[in-house]
Design an enzyme around this catalytic site. Structure first.
Site, PDB file in Angstrom:
ATOM      1  CG  ASN A  12      -2.181   0.666   1.158  1.00 39.64           C
ATOM      2  OD1 ASN A  12      -2.900   0.736   2.149  1.00 39.64           O
ATOM      3  ND2 ASN A  12      -2.560   1.188   0.018  1.00 39.64           N
ATOM      4  CD  GLN A  73      -9.073   8.069  -0.036  1.00 38.79           C
ATOM      5  OE1 GLN A  73     -10.144   8.628   0.122  1.00 38.79           O
ATOM      6  NE2 GLN A  73      -8.926   6.752   0.056  1.00 38.79           N
ATOM      7  CB  CYS A  82      -5.126   5.237   5.580  1.00 38.69           C
ATOM      8  SG  CYS A  82      -4.171   4.110   4.549  1.00 38.69           S
ATOM      9  N   GLY A  83      -5.035   2.541   7.844  1.00 38.01           N
ATOM     10  CA  GLY A  83      -4.164   1.777   8.733  1.00 38.01           C
ATOM     11  C   GLY A  83      -2.727   1.713   8.252  1.00 38.01           C
ATOM     12  CG  ASN A  84      -1.337  -0.877   5.224  1.00 40.03           C
ATOM     13  OD1 ASN A  84      -0.923  -1.485   6.206  1.00 40.03           O
ATOM     14  ND2 ASN A  84      -1.991  -1.474   4.240  1.00 40.03           N
ATOM     15  CG  ASN A 192     -12.631   1.375   1.852  1.00 41.02           C
ATOM     16  OD1 ASN A 192     -11.882   1.791   1.002  1.00 41.02           O
ATOM     17  ND2 ASN A 192     -12.954   2.090   2.919  1.00 41.02           N
ATOM     18  NE  ARG A 214     -14.837   6.025   1.605  1.00 37.41           N
ATOM     19  CZ  ARG A 214     -15.291   6.469   2.781  1.00 37.41           C
ATOM     20  NH1 ARG A 214     -16.579   6.722   2.931  1.00 37.41           N
ATOM     21  NH2 ARG A 214     -14.477   6.634   3.790  1.00 37.41           N
ATOM     22  CB  CYS A 223      -6.874  -2.308   2.401  1.00 36.51           C
ATOM     23  SG  CYS A 223      -8.026  -1.171   3.225  1.00 36.51           S
ATOM     24  N   GLY A 224      -4.945  -1.753   5.292  1.00 33.76           N
ATOM     25  CA  GLY A 224      -4.860  -2.026   6.723  1.00 33.76           C
ATOM     26  C   GLY A 224      -6.202  -2.002   7.424  1.00 33.76           C
ATOM     27  CB  THR A 225      -9.085   0.364   7.427  1.00 36.08           C
ATOM     28  OG1 THR A 225      -9.160   0.543   6.008  1.00 36.08           O
ATOM     29  CG2 THR A 225      -8.381   1.559   8.068  1.00 36.08           C
TER      30      THR A 225
END
Length: 287
Positions: A12, A73, A82-84, A192, A214, A223-225
């Site tokens: 990511n 974005q 955003c986790g990552n 997402n 998204r 995708c972390g989340t």
């Protein structure tokens, strides 16, 4: 010209900009340089563009140091979380300060991150299935509901996710079905779309992952989340038991999600890809 760096968390990838540098139009900057055909190009590779731009305001006076993170974005929108991205922000701030513990301020709240030699771990808070939080255009949680060809469960892990467990993620035409579910009327702000399948050949709770994001409006390598959403949905649906460690495997690497009564944590690798200089547009003058 401004100095930028490129980081990625399990594939990511993000352009990192020190928020102290002036970018007159952040939206235009993100749209231009994140484009996967004409955007920023990584030397000696075929990699072009990015999954977003992280504008990071470092506040070294705090202990631990704090970073105010704004993620713009590829479509020019601003992501709540955003986790990552948080993990990349923590790695960048650790390079600037030498600290191994950071506080990252996002629009979804402050997240504590710990930077190790090979792993960056971040506290992700408590996932929510509440229809007002996701949000949903209905009064009850969305649990295993049929949307297009997927059976989805809706959860907010900083951003909304529609999670579907399938037999094999490789068999799903995510480019076709992703936009349909992402824009379904039940999601007033979009969602997402994350699909997961159990890896029966590996011991423990291991899930393969693919996510149509998204704001990126495409599938991403990680995708972390979304990884956290898989773990949360799996627990809600009884696919895992109690407080568990879940391994999630997107295309770009491996993420570890730990679930407890206090919330969840997300851990995985982060790497700096390269640094370069990019031109920015001059501020527009109003006559």
């Amino acid at each position: 010209m401004i100095h930028v760096e490129k980081y990625h968390g399990t594939g990511n990838d993000f352009i990192v900009v020190d928020a102290a540098l002036t970018v007159p139009d952040r939206r235009a900057f993100a749209i231009k340089y994140c484009d996967r055909e004409t955007g920023i190009s990584q030397p000696d590779t075929e990699t072009t563009g990015a999954d977003g731009v992280l504008f990071l305001a470092l506040e070294k006076q705090y202990s631990p140091p704090r970073v105010v993170m704004t993620l713009v974005q590829p479509d020019g929108s601003v992501a709540t979380m955003c986790g990552n991205g948080v993990r990349c922000a923590a790695a960048w701030a650790a390079e600037q300060t030498g600290a191994d513990e950071l506080m990252i301020d996002t629009l979804a709240g402050t997240r504590r991150a710990t930077v190790g030699d090979e792993t960056v771990r971040v506290e992700m808070g408590q996932p929510s299935f509440d229809p007002d939080t996701v949000p949903l255009a209905e009064e009850s949680p969305l649990i295993e509901a049929s949307i297009d060809d997927l059976t989805v469960t809706a959860v907010n892990t900083g951003v909304p996710h529609a999670v579907a467990f399938v037999d094999d993620v490789a068999d799903v035409d995510l480019q076709r079905i992703g936009p349909s579910v992402r824009n379904a009327s039940v999601f007033p702000e979009g969602a997402n779309v994350t699909i997961a399948s159990k890896d029966a050949e590996r011991p423990g709770h291991v899930f393969e992952q693919r996510t149509f994001e998204r704001g990126v409006e495409d599938e991403t390598a990680s995708c972390g989340t979304g990884a956290v959403a898989i773990a949360a949905a799996a627990r809600r649906l009884g696919r895992i038991d109690g407080s568990e460690s879940v391994t999630v495997c997107p295309e770009g690497g491996t993420l570890e999600v730990t679930i407890s009564a206090d919330g969840t944590t997300l851990a995985g690798s982060v790497a700096q890809s390269y640094a370069t200089e990019l031109p920015v547009a001059e501020p527009r003058r109003i006559s």
